[in-house]
Design a protein around this motif. Structure first.
Motif, PDB file in Angstrom:
ATOM      1  N   LYS A  41       0.837  -1.208   0.000  1.00  0.00           N
ATOM      2  CA  LYS A  41       0.000   0.000   0.000  1.00  0.00           C
ATOM      3  C   LYS A  41       0.869   1.253   0.000  1.00  0.00           C
ATOM      4  N   LEU A  42       1.951   1.233   0.779  1.00  0.00           N
ATOM      5  CA  LEU A  42       2.826   2.406   0.851  1.00  0.00           C
ATOM      6  C   LEU A  42       3.629   2.581  -0.440  1.00  0.00           C
ATOM      7  N   LYS A  43       4.005   1.484  -1.062  1.00  0.00           N
ATOM      8  CA  LYS A  43       4.819   1.543  -2.280  1.00  0.00           C
ATOM      9  C   LYS A  43       4.074   2.236  -3.416  1.00  0.00           C
ATOM     10  N   VAL A  44       2.750   2.124  -3.423  1.00  0.00           N
ATOM     11  CA  VAL A  44       1.928   2.753  -4.458  1.00  0.00           C
ATOM     12  C   VAL A  44       2.189   4.259  -4.525  1.00  0.00           C
ATOM     13  N   PHE A  45       2.462   4.864  -3.405  1.00  0.00           N
ATOM     14  CA  PHE A  45       2.659   6.308  -3.360  1.00  0.00           C
ATOM     15  C   PHE A  45       4.026   6.732  -3.902  1.00  0.00           C
ATOM     16  N   GLY A  46       4.948   5.787  -4.011  1.00  0.00           N
ATOM     17  CA  GLY A  46       6.270   6.093  -4.570  1.00  0.00           C
ATOM     18  C   GLY A  46       6.943   7.230  -3.827  1.00  0.00           C
ATOM     19  N   GLY A  47       7.345   8.238  -4.575  1.00  0.00           N
ATOM     20  CA  GLY A  47       8.061   9.363  -3.982  1.00  0.00           C
ATOM     21  C   GLY A  47       7.169  10.504  -3.539  1.00  0.00           C
ATOM     22  N   VAL A  48       5.856  10.329  -3.622  1.00  0.00           N
ATOM     23  CA  VAL A  48       4.918  11.399  -3.247  1.00  0.00           C
ATOM     24  C   VAL A  48       4.766  11.442  -1.731  1.00  0.00           C
ATOM     25  N   PRO A  49       4.870  12.624  -1.137  1.00  0.00           N
ATOM     26  CA  PRO A  49       4.690  12.727   0.326  1.00  0.00           C
ATOM     27  C   PRO A  49       3.261  12.362   0.738  1.00  0.00           C
ATOM     28  N   LEU A  50       3.130  11.793   1.924  1.00  0.00           N
ATOM     29  CA  LEU A  50       1.833  11.392   2.467  1.00  0.00           C
ATOM     30  C   LEU A  50       1.455  12.296   3.621  1.00  0.00           C
ATOM     31  N   THR A  51       0.194  12.672   3.658  1.00  0.00           N
ATOM     32  CA  THR A  51      -0.282  13.444   4.804  1.00  0.00           C
ATOM     33  C   THR A  51      -0.675  12.476   5.915  1.00  0.00           C
ATOM     34  N   HIS A  52      -0.821  13.041   7.090  1.00  0.00           N
ATOM     35  CA  HIS A  52      -1.220  12.241   8.246  1.00  0.00           C
ATOM     36  C   HIS A  52      -2.585  11.587   8.012  1.00  0.00           C
ATOM     37  N   LEU A  85       3.393  15.412   7.645  1.00  0.00           N
ATOM     38  CA  LEU A  85       3.798  15.064   6.291  1.00  0.00           C
ATOM     39  C   LEU A  85       4.938  14.057   6.347  1.00  0.00           C
ATOM     40  N   TYR A  86       4.797  12.973   5.608  1.00  0.00           N
ATOM     41  CA  TYR A  86       5.749  11.863   5.678  1.00  0.00           C
ATOM     42  C   TYR A  86       6.144  11.410   4.281  1.00  0.00           C
ATOM     43  N   ALA A  87       7.330  10.804   4.195  1.00  0.00           N
ATOM     44  CA  ALA A  87       7.780  10.175   2.955  1.00  0.00           C
ATOM     45  C   ALA A  87       7.951   8.683   3.223  1.00  0.00           C
ATOM     46  N   VAL A  88       7.668   7.892   2.212  1.00  0.00           N
ATOM     47  CA  VAL A  88       7.881   6.446   2.320  1.00  0.00           C
ATOM     48  C   VAL A  88       9.370   6.187   2.108  1.00  0.00           C
ATOM     49  N   SER A  89       9.925   5.317   2.889  1.00  0.00           N
ATOM     50  CA  SER A  89      11.349   5.007   2.848  1.00  0.00           C
ATOM     51  C   SER A  89      11.784   4.509   1.471  1.00  0.00           C
ATOM     52  N   PRO A  90      13.003   4.878   1.052  1.00  0.00           N
ATOM     53  CA  PRO A  90      13.538   4.349  -0.205  1.00  0.00           C
ATOM     54  C   PRO A  90      13.642   2.822  -0.184  1.00  0.00           C
ATOM     55  N   GLU A  91      13.719   2.253   1.002  1.00  0.00           N
ATOM     56  CA  GLU A  91      13.761   0.793   1.157  1.00  0.00           C
ATOM     57  C   GLU A  91      12.503   0.147   0.567  1.00  0.00           C
ATOM     58  N   ILE A  92      11.375   0.841   0.664  1.00  0.00           N
ATOM     59  CA  ILE A  92      10.104   0.326   0.149  1.00  0.00           C
ATOM     60  C   ILE A  92       9.877   0.767  -1.294  1.00  0.00           C
ATOM     61  N   THR A  93      10.104   2.059  -1.572  1.00  0.00           N
ATOM     62  CA  THR A  93       9.777   2.598  -2.896  1.00  0.00           C
ATOM     63  C   THR A  93      10.817   2.278  -3.958  1.00  0.00           C
ATOM     64  N   ARG A 100      13.888  12.757  -5.260  1.00  0.00           N
ATOM     65  CA  ARG A 100      12.528  13.204  -4.967  1.00  0.00           C
ATOM     66  C   ARG A 100      12.449  14.720  -5.142  1.00  0.00           C
ATOM     67  N   TRP A 101      11.596  15.137  -6.039  1.00  0.00           N
ATOM     68  CA  TRP A 101      11.518  16.537  -6.433  1.00  0.00           C
ATOM     69  C   TRP A 101      11.126  17.474  -5.297  1.00  0.00           C
ATOM     70  N   TRP A 102      10.260  17.028  -4.405  1.00  0.00           N
ATOM     71  CA  TRP A 102       9.765  17.896  -3.357  1.00  0.00           C
ATOM     72  C   TRP A 102      10.803  18.190  -2.288  1.00  0.00           C
ATOM     73  N   LEU A 103      11.876  17.421  -2.222  1.00  0.00           N
ATOM     74  CA  LEU A 103      12.936  17.730  -1.267  1.00  0.00           C
ATOM     75  C   LEU A 103      13.758  18.936  -1.720  1.00  0.00           C
ATOM     76  N   ILE A 104      13.736  19.202  -3.022  1.00  0.00           N
ATOM     77  CA  ILE A 104      14.520  20.299  -3.586  1.00  0.00           C
ATOM     78  C   ILE A 104      13.835  21.636  -3.324  1.00  0.00           C
TER      79      ILE A 104
END
Length: 105
Positions: A41-52, A85-93, A100-104
């Motif tokens: 389920k988390l992998k689906v979001f890829g590099g997109v940040p997740l809200t609480h 606001l959270y990011a899925v770990s690179p271990e999963i994605t 990840r563009w939003w970190l820039i």
């Protein structure tokens, strides 16, 4: 055939031990399967940040999803960006953090 009481107790304990082991193995398999489903389920979001609130909807099956979020952060599967606001770990994605563009921004 007459069996001594000690041997009978031994057989009962051995049987109980086998049942307990089977229950433990079943529990661990179900838990591992549940974790794998959560990672999918988390992998689906890829590099997109997740809200609480998004995480709460994903973790709706848990009695205390907020505690699960804290454990996921502690285990390194979720990375807190800022409050709520959270990011899925690179271990999963499989997407490194530096890509990840939003970190820039």
């Amino acid at each position: 055939m007459d069996v001594s009481p000690e041997y009978s107790i031994h057989l009962l304990l051995e049987k109980q031990f086998c049942i307990d082991n089977r229950l433990l193995v079943d529990y661990l398999c179900k838990k591992n399967d549940f974790i794998m489903q959560l990672e999918k389920k988390l992998k689906v979001f890829g590099g997109v940040p997740l809200t609480h609130s998004t995480l709460l909807s994903i973790l709706g099956e848990y009695r205390s999803p907020n505690d699960k979020i804290v454990r996921l952060i502690a285990d390194g599967l979720l990375l807190p960006i800022k409050k709520g606001l959270y990011a899925v770990s690179p271990e999963i994605t499989g997407i490194p953090l530096h890509c990840r563009w939003w970190l820039i921004l």
